[in-house]
Design a protein around this motif. Structure first.
Motif, PDB file in Angstrom:
ATOM      1  N   ILE A  55     -11.192  -7.572   9.443  1.00 14.49           N
ATOM      2  CA  ILE A  55     -12.750  -7.413   8.896  1.00 14.49           C
ATOM      3  C   ILE A  55     -12.822  -5.637   8.517  1.00 14.49           C
ATOM      4  N   PHE A  56     -12.077  -4.769   9.019  1.00 17.28           N
ATOM      5  CA  PHE A  56     -12.471  -3.415   8.827  1.00 17.28           C
ATOM      6  C   PHE A  56     -11.693  -3.471   7.267  1.00 17.28           C
ATOM      7  N   LEU A  57     -10.498  -3.845   7.111  1.00 17.05           N
ATOM      8  CA  LEU A  57      -9.936  -3.660   5.456  1.00 17.05           C
ATOM      9  C   LEU A  57     -11.213  -4.166   4.812  1.00 17.05           C
ATOM     10  N   VAL A  58     -11.391  -5.176   5.024  1.00 22.96           N
ATOM     11  CA  VAL A  58     -12.095  -5.990   3.913  1.00 22.96           C
ATOM     12  C   VAL A  58     -13.614  -5.036   3.789  1.00 22.96           C
ATOM     13  N   PHE A  59     -14.164  -4.699   4.656  1.00 23.94           N
ATOM     14  CA  PHE A  59     -15.220  -3.615   4.604  1.00 23.94           C
ATOM     15  C   PHE A  59     -14.872  -2.752   3.865  1.00 23.94           C
ATOM     16  N   PHE A  60     -13.978  -1.862   4.052  1.00 24.18           N
ATOM     17  CA  PHE A  60     -13.667  -0.616   3.266  1.00 24.18           C
ATOM     18  C   PHE A  60     -13.396  -0.926   1.788  1.00 24.18           C
ATOM     19  N   LEU A  61     -12.699  -1.961   1.581  1.00 23.85           N
ATOM     20  CA  LEU A  61     -12.174  -2.478   0.049  1.00 23.85           C
ATOM     21  C   LEU A  61     -13.646  -2.572  -0.607  1.00 23.85           C
ATOM     22  N   THR A  62     -14.459  -3.512   0.162  1.00 25.91           N
ATOM     23  CA  THR A  62     -15.764  -3.614  -0.805  1.00 25.91           C
ATOM     24  C   THR A  62     -16.319  -2.606  -0.880  1.00 25.91           C
ATOM     25  N   LEU A  63     -16.524  -1.805   0.203  1.00 27.33           N
ATOM     26  CA  LEU A  63     -17.404  -0.473   0.073  1.00 27.33           C
ATOM     27  C   LEU A  63     -16.733   0.166  -1.288  1.00 27.33           C
ATOM     28  N   TYR A  64     -15.295   0.631  -1.179  1.00 25.85           N
ATOM     29  CA  TYR A  64     -14.982   1.595  -2.149  1.00 25.85           C
ATOM     30  C   TYR A  64     -14.961   0.841  -3.447  1.00 25.85           C
ATOM     31  N   GLY A  65     -14.921  -0.529  -3.534  1.00 25.90           N
ATOM     32  CA  GLY A  65     -14.798  -1.415  -4.691  1.00 25.90           C
ATOM     33  C   GLY A  65     -16.251  -1.110  -5.548  1.00 25.90           C
ATOM     34  N   ILE A  66     -17.419  -1.260  -4.553  1.00 24.20           N
ATOM     35  CA  ILE A  66     -18.878  -1.307  -5.169  1.00 24.20           C
ATOM     36  C   ILE A  66     -18.883   0.303  -5.470  1.00 24.20           C
ATOM     37  N   LEU A  67     -18.459   1.312  -4.719  1.00 17.55           N
ATOM     38  CA  LEU A  67     -18.708   2.747  -5.296  1.00 17.55           C
ATOM     39  C   LEU A  67     -17.972   2.867  -6.462  1.00 17.55           C
TER      40      LEU A  67
END
Length: 87
Positions: A55-67
């Protein structure tokens, strides 16, 4: 045409399980006897930890993907040579 023999034939896939023989030898020396309840509790706790990390990894991958898309999404300008002709 050259007469070079291709070392990777479709039959070479039959050699792929060979490293597993070494795993069997290692497993013989690493025998650990644990009660069934202890093994189940270890798997339960480790699966919860793996889920949290996922969950932690998916959150940050999504965040950095959107950014990344927001900051670098519209790449209208590209580096080109000065001698190139626009076309």
């Amino acid at each position: 045409m050259s007469d070079i023999i291709d070392p990777y034939t479709p039959l070479s896939i039959l050699r792929s399980p060979r490293p597993l023989i070494l795993m069997r030898g290692i497993r013989v020396y690493l025998i650990v006897q644990l009660p069934k309840a202890r093994v189940n509790s270890i798997f339960r706790r480790s699966s919860q930890q793996v889920w949290s990390v996922t969950i932690f990894l998916v959150f940050f991958l999504t965040l950095y993907g959107i950014l990344g898309v927001q900051m670098f999404g519209a790449l209208d300008y590209h580096c080109v040579k000065n001698s190139s002709v626009p076309g």
